[in-house]
Write a protein that holds these residues in place. Structure first.
Motif, short mmCIF file in Angstrom:
data_model
loop_
_atom_site.label_atom_id
_atom_site.label_comp_id
_atom_site.label_asym_id
_atom_site.label_seq_id
_atom_site.Cartn_x
_atom_site.Cartn_y
_atom_site.Cartn_z
N TYR A 193 0.72 -1.22 -0.75
CA TYR A 193 0.21 -0.07 0.18
C TYR A 193 0.87 1.28 0.02
CZ TYR A 193 0.90 0.27 4.83
OH TYR A 193 1.66 0.72 6.04
N LEU A 194 0.11 2.57 -0.67
CA LEU A 194 0.63 3.85 -0.10
C LEU A 194 -0.09 4.78 0.80
CD1 LEU A 194 2.71 6.12 -1.34
CD2 LEU A 194 1.63 6.28 -3.56
N GLN A 225 -2.19 9.72 12.71
CA GLN A 225 -3.36 8.96 13.25
C GLN A 225 -4.07 7.93 11.87
OE1 GLN A 225 -5.50 9.20 15.91
NE2 GLN A 225 -5.82 7.58 15.29
N VAL A 226 -3.86 8.00 10.83
CA VAL A 226 -3.78 6.48 9.10
C VAL A 226 -2.82 6.13 10.09
CG1 VAL A 226 -3.78 6.71 6.97
CG2 VAL A 226 -4.89 8.30 8.16
N VAL A 227 -1.67 6.20 10.21
CA VAL A 227 -0.77 4.96 10.09
C VAL A 227 -1.29 4.12 12.20
CG1 VAL A 227 1.15 5.05 11.32
CG2 VAL A 227 1.29 6.55 9.37
N THR A 286 4.12 -3.42 7.62
CA THR A 286 5.43 -3.38 8.06
C THR A 286 4.66 -1.74 7.27
OG1 THR A 286 5.18 -3.53 5.48
CG2 THR A 286 6.82 -4.84 7.17
N VAL A 287 5.40 -0.37 7.74
CA VAL A 287 5.08 0.83 7.85
C VAL A 287 6.22 1.72 7.05
CG1 VAL A 287 4.09 2.95 8.40
CG2 VAL A 287 3.03 0.59 9.53
N GLY A 288 6.27 1.66 6.52
CA GLY A 288 8.17 2.53 6.34
C GLY A 288 8.05 4.06 6.51
N VAL A 289 9.44 4.01 7.70
CA VAL A 289 9.55 5.61 8.12
C VAL A 289 10.97 5.97 6.86
CG1 VAL A 289 10.32 6.49 9.93
CG2 VAL A 289 8.38 5.31 10.14
N THR A 349 5.09 4.36 2.67
CA THR A 349 4.33 2.57 2.05
C THR A 349 4.60 1.71 2.87
OG1 THR A 349 6.68 2.11 0.99
CG2 THR A 349 5.50 3.49 -0.33
N GLY A 350 3.81 0.58 2.46
CA GLY A 350 4.42 -0.28 3.45
C GLY A 350 3.55 -1.83 2.56
N ALA A 351 2.99 -2.93 3.98
CA ALA A 351 2.06 -4.71 3.97
C ALA A 351 2.05 -4.45 5.03
CB ALA A 351 3.05 -5.08 2.91
#
Length: 290
Positions: free
Chosen positions: A69-70, A81-83, A120-123, A133-135
């Motif tokens: 996802y993006l 908050q979305v994260v 995963t949440v890319g920082v 981005t993440g998965a």
């Protein structure tokens, strides 16, 4: 609300009562493992003294589904908050069980029972300006994809004949109407066999469920009684037999488990050692694909 009812367009996923994908802050960039065949498992032993192998079984194992996802273009004050919402949505419980994941592609929604096994949440550099981005990855122990809608068919026991030949015989002979009821027809409109759940409502003694075309049967002890206001539930996939939620596995004497084949009607007979018009057999199933 049934799983999948929140979905309004292609490219959306529903998980735990929330939407991901198209039209949400979590835009899909890639979806893996959904339309693919799940992993296979089998055993092909060596041919003794010859080239090649002997053909053994070939079964499917788990299905792994990965959404990449993006998140971008979200107001900066909402981004954190979305994260956090995604992290909460994908957090496992203390003893996680499989839950329905519904995805719509090409105008068709399908359901898999899964557990979330990875997130995963890319920082990185752009995280500070509201871009990441993440998965999210889910794993299903059952590789089938199902229709979100559960189908039902039901029948009562066959009624004893009330007429027949009377003597002295007078031509033309009237043979009567014979038995009524006792059969249901179930159609699995998917591309793979699906395993039904049987519900037998009492009062009935010695219930029996028979697939008419193959002769396969599920037979309870002839003295076993499902009383009025009781329900015997036979799950042919889980191989469980519950009477009002209590295990009664020992009452099922004949266990010729059978699924509903893909794309063809299954004709099933309901009989018992006693007759009561209130007794009822109900089949529950979902269309399945692989």
């Amino acid at each position: 609300m049934p799983a999948g009812d929140l979905i309004t367009r292609d490219g959306q996923l529903e998980w735990r009562g929330a939407l991901l994908g198209a039209g949400t802050p979590y835009r899909m960039t890639r979806l893996e493992g959904w339309l693919d065949l799940g992993e296979t498992r089998g055993a092909n032993p060596d041919r003794p003294g010859r080239h090649g192998l002997l053909q053994g079984s070939l079964l499917l194992g788990r299905r792994t589904v990965t959404l990449s996802y993006l998140v971008s273009g979200v107001p900066r004050e909402r981004f954190g908050q979305v994260v956090e919402d995604l992290r909460t949505l994908t957090a496992p419980g203390e003893r996680p069980v499989e839950e329905p994941l519904v995805i719509r592609l090409d105008g068709r929604s399908r359901l898999a029972n899964v557990r979330c096994v990875r997130r995963t949440v890319g920082v990185e550099k752009l995280y500070a300006v509201g871009h990441t981005t993440g998965a999210v990855q889910w794993e299903a122990t059952d590789p089938r994809l199902y229709s979100p809608t559960e189908h039902r068919a039901a029948t009562s026991l066959p009624a004893p004949p009330t007429d027949g030949l009377r003597f002295p015989l007078v031509f033309p002979l009237a043979f009567g109407a014979g038995k009524a009821g006792g059969r249901l027809i179930a159609v699995n409109r998917g591309g793979a066999a699906t395993w039904p759940v049987w519900e037998i409502d009492g009062p009935v003694t010695g219930p029996m469920v028979t697939e008419r075309d193959t002769g396969q049967r599920l037979v309870c002890h002839p003295d076993f009684t499902v009383a009025r206001d009781q329900t015997l539930v036979i799950d042919t996939d889980a191989r469980t037999v519950l009477l009002n939620g209590v295990n009664h596995n020992d009452v099922l004497l004949t266990r010729q488990w059978f699924p509903f084949p893909a794309g063809a009607p299954a004709r099933v007979d309901f009989t018992a050692t006693s007759y009561d018009p209130a007794a009822r057999l109900t089949a529950r199933w979902r269309d399945a694909t692989l």
